[in-house]
Design a protein around this motif. Structure first.
Motif, short mmCIF file in Angstrom:
data_model
loop_
_atom_site.label_atom_id
_atom_site.label_comp_id
_atom_site.label_asym_id
_atom_site.label_seq_id
_atom_site.Cartn_x
_atom_site.Cartn_y
_atom_site.Cartn_z
N GLY A 234 0.80 -1.23 0.00
CA GLY A 234 0.00 0.00 0.00
C GLY A 234 0.83 1.27 0.00
N ILE A 235 2.03 1.24 0.60
CA ILE A 235 2.83 2.47 0.75
C ILE A 235 4.07 2.46 -0.16
CG2 ILE A 235 4.08 3.92 2.38
CD1 ILE A 235 1.11 3.87 2.87
N VAL A 236 4.80 1.35 -0.15
CA VAL A 236 6.07 1.31 -0.88
C VAL A 236 5.93 1.67 -2.36
CG1 VAL A 236 7.95 -0.23 -1.64
CG2 VAL A 236 7.18 -0.26 0.74
N PRO A 237 4.93 1.15 -3.10
CA PRO A 237 4.83 1.56 -4.52
C PRO A 237 4.67 3.06 -4.71
CG PRO A 237 3.47 -0.38 -4.08
CD PRO A 237 3.93 0.13 -2.74
N GLN A 238 4.05 3.75 -3.74
CA GLN A 238 3.88 5.20 -3.87
C GLN A 238 5.17 5.96 -3.61
OE1 GLN A 238 0.38 6.99 -1.87
NE2 GLN A 238 -0.05 4.95 -1.10
N VAL A 239 5.91 5.52 -2.61
CA VAL A 239 7.06 6.32 -2.15
C VAL A 239 8.39 5.93 -2.80
CG1 VAL A 239 5.96 6.76 0.08
CG2 VAL A 239 7.46 4.77 -0.17
N MET A 240 8.45 4.76 -3.44
CA MET A 240 9.73 4.30 -3.97
C MET A 240 10.37 5.27 -4.96
SD MET A 240 12.09 2.22 -3.70
CE MET A 240 11.50 0.81 -2.76
N PRO A 241 9.61 5.89 -5.91
CA PRO A 241 10.28 6.85 -6.82
C PRO A 241 10.97 7.98 -6.06
CG PRO A 241 8.13 6.27 -7.67
CD PRO A 241 8.21 5.68 -6.29
N ASN A 242 10.32 8.52 -5.03
CA ASN A 242 10.96 9.58 -4.24
C ASN A 242 12.15 9.05 -3.45
OD1 ASN A 242 9.42 11.82 -4.96
ND2 ASN A 242 7.80 11.25 -3.56
N PHE A 243 12.04 7.83 -2.94
CA PHE A 243 13.16 7.22 -2.22
C PHE A 243 14.39 7.13 -3.12
CE2 PHE A 243 11.02 4.59 1.39
CZ PHE A 243 10.39 5.73 1.83
N LEU A 244 14.18 6.64 -4.35
CA LEU A 244 15.30 6.49 -5.28
C LEU A 244 15.88 7.86 -5.66
CD1 LEU A 244 13.89 3.68 -7.60
CD2 LEU A 244 15.63 3.46 -5.81
N SER A 245 15.00 8.84 -5.84
CA SER A 245 15.47 10.18 -6.18
C SER A 245 16.34 10.75 -5.06
CB SER A 245 14.28 11.10 -6.42
OG SER A 245 14.71 12.42 -6.67
N TYR A 246 15.88 10.63 -3.83
CA TYR A 246 16.68 11.13 -2.69
C TYR A 246 17.99 10.36 -2.56
CZ TYR A 246 12.90 14.06 -0.86
OH TYR A 246 11.96 15.02 -0.69
N SER A 247 17.97 9.07 -2.85
CA SER A 247 19.18 8.26 -2.73
C SER A 247 20.23 8.67 -3.76
CB SER A 247 18.85 6.77 -2.89
OG SER A 247 17.95 6.38 -1.89
N LEU A 248 19.77 8.97 -4.98
CA LEU A 248 20.71 9.43 -6.01
C LEU A 248 21.31 10.78 -5.63
CD1 LEU A 248 18.69 8.42 -9.18
CD2 LEU A 248 20.88 7.47 -8.46
N LEU A 249 20.48 11.65 -5.06
CA LEU A 249 21.00 12.95 -4.60
C LEU A 249 22.02 12.74 -3.49
CD1 LEU A 249 20.82 16.04 -4.70
CD2 LEU A 249 19.00 15.91 -3.00
N ARG A 250 21.73 11.79 -2.61
CA ARG A 250 22.66 11.50 -1.51
C ARG A 250 23.96 10.90 -2.04
NH1 ARG A 250 23.50 13.42 3.54
NH2 ARG A 250 25.33 12.25 4.17
N PHE A 251 23.88 10.13 -3.12
CA PHE A 251 25.10 9.57 -3.71
C PHE A 251 26.03 10.68 -4.17
CE2 PHE A 251 27.14 7.95 -7.69
CZ PHE A 251 28.09 7.16 -7.06
N GLU A 252 25.46 11.73 -4.77
CA GLU A 252 26.28 12.87 -5.18
C GLU A 252 27.01 13.46 -3.96
OE1 GLU A 252 22.83 14.37 -8.26
OE2 GLU A 252 24.00 15.85 -7.13
N ILE A 253 26.26 13.65 -2.88
CA ILE A 253 26.84 14.23 -1.66
C ILE A 253 27.93 13.31 -1.11
CG2 ILE A 253 26.32 14.94 0.71
CD1 ILE A 253 23.48 15.61 -0.32
N ASN A 254 27.69 12.01 -1.16
CA ASN A 254 28.64 11.06 -0.59
C ASN A 254 29.96 11.00 -1.37
OD1 ASN A 254 26.92 10.46 1.46
ND2 ASN A 254 26.21 8.51 0.61
N VAL A 255 29.91 11.25 -2.69
CA VAL A 255 31.15 11.30 -3.46
C VAL A 255 32.05 12.41 -2.92
CG1 VAL A 255 32.14 11.79 -5.73
CG2 VAL A 255 30.14 10.31 -5.55
N ARG A 256 31.46 13.56 -2.64
CA ARG A 256 32.26 14.67 -2.09
C ARG A 256 32.75 14.33 -0.68
NH1 ARG A 256 27.60 16.96 -4.33
NH2 ARG A 256 27.96 18.06 -6.27
N ALA A 257 31.86 13.76 0.14
CA ALA A 257 32.24 13.42 1.51
C ALA A 257 33.36 12.38 1.53
CB ALA A 257 31.02 12.90 2.27
#
Length: 322
Positions: A234-257
């Motif tokens: 009921g929840i995961v199919p709705q939120v997964m696109p945003n989860f993946l988007s935030y994770s990709l953004l975090r990957f950018e930050i982690n490369v610098r860190a």
């Protein structure tokens, strides 16, 4: 022919409005000047403090601010490319300054990866592993912190405070702790970046979950679904696109860190950059900076492209007007 404009005669109400406008204008100018003076005083105090805490060397060294940039300029611009791609240098004198083959990473007897490319791959791997670990644990914790899925306040309170604790300290502070325990290398860097990523992604994830449409979850609840089934279907199919988007953004930050942590012993390109600067190897330093810049731009563009594919172009049109 006279072009003078006769003065406008204001009514009593108009004079009140005009007087109020003048008062507001005076206050705005007064606050503006007070802000400028306050900023100048704060800047002067900060410079004085910097000079005092630096044994009076701050103002003495200030005129030499650009000397470091001048020292970075190699005598031959092609030397930067030779350093980056491990090409033989005509200036080789037996010192490490022009010794590029020394750091080669051989995959076979004849095929190798140039040192800086290999170190950059190590840094990206640190960021990627940390992001994957952060995504996995953030994914689990976010549902336990969401107020629309967990009714026990004590559980939400504990999970949210735990995630706050994980992201309370910068990655480099956490890395210093694990480097002291596990010694130098990429593993302490992965652990440090992953810990901060769990706290950061977990917070963003549970905020997304709290904004999810609850009607699918209510339907599953009415049909007898347990908590895990309601969340998963009921929840995961709705939120997964945003989860993946935030994770990709975090990957950018982690490369610098990961690059910054490498400079303090966490492995990867950061450590090589620190050694190159401290030894005065200008061509190697510029080659590493150029490789870092190209890599971060490439990661940013790739991440932005993937996020557009996942969440759609409309998410990037917000605020552009038209």
């Amino acid at each position: 022919m006279s072009t003078a404009v006769p003065p406008v005669q204001l009514s009593a109400e108009g004079r009140i409005v005009e007087r109020h406008w003048q008062e507001m204008l005076f206050k705005r100018r007064l606050y503006t000047w007070a802000g400028v003076i306050g900023l100048a005083v704060a800047l002067g105090a900060s410079l004085w403090f910097a000079n005092e805490t630096n044994a009076g060397k701050f103002f003495d060294r200030l005129p030499h601010f650009f000397d470091f940039i001048g020292d970075l300029m190699p005598r031959d611009g092609w030397e930067v490319w030779r350093a980056m791609f491990d090409l033989p240098s005509p200036y080789a004198d037996g010192s490490l300054k022009y010794d590029y083959p020394d750091g080669r990473y051989y995959l076979t007897e004849s095929f190798y990866i140039p040192e800086y490319v290999y170190k950059m791959v190590v840094t990206i791997n640190i960021a990627l592993m940390a992001t994957l670990i952060g995504f996995a644990f953030g994914f689990i914790l976010c549902f336990l912190a969401a107020s629309n899925l967990v009714t026990r306040r004590w559980l939400r309170f504990f999970v949210r405070r735990f995630m706050e604790l994980l992201r309370a300290f910068p990655e480099i502070v956490i890395a210093g702790f694990f480097l002291a325990i596990l010694s130098l290398g990429p593993i302490p860097a992965i652990i440090a970046v992953a810990i901060h990523t769990i706290g950061a992604l977990g917070k963003m994830f549970f905020e997304v979950v709290e904004n999810a449409d609850m009607r699918p979850e209510e339907g599953l609840r009415a049909s007898g679904g347990n908590w895990v089934e309601r969340v998963w279907f009921g929840i995961v199919p709705q939120v997964m696109p945003n989860f993946l988007s935030y994770s990709l953004l975090r990957f950018e930050i982690n490369v610098r860190a990961s690059t910054i942590i490498g400079a303090v012993g966490g492995g990867g390109i950061g450590e090589t950059l620190r050694l190159s600067i401290s030894r005065g190897h200008e061509a190697k330093t510029l080659a590493i900076i150029l490789l870092l810049f190209v890599t971060i731009v490439a990661v940013d563009q790739l991440s932005a492209s993937l996020r557009k594919r996942i969440v759609g172009n409309q998410a990037f049109e917000f605020g552009r007007g038209g």
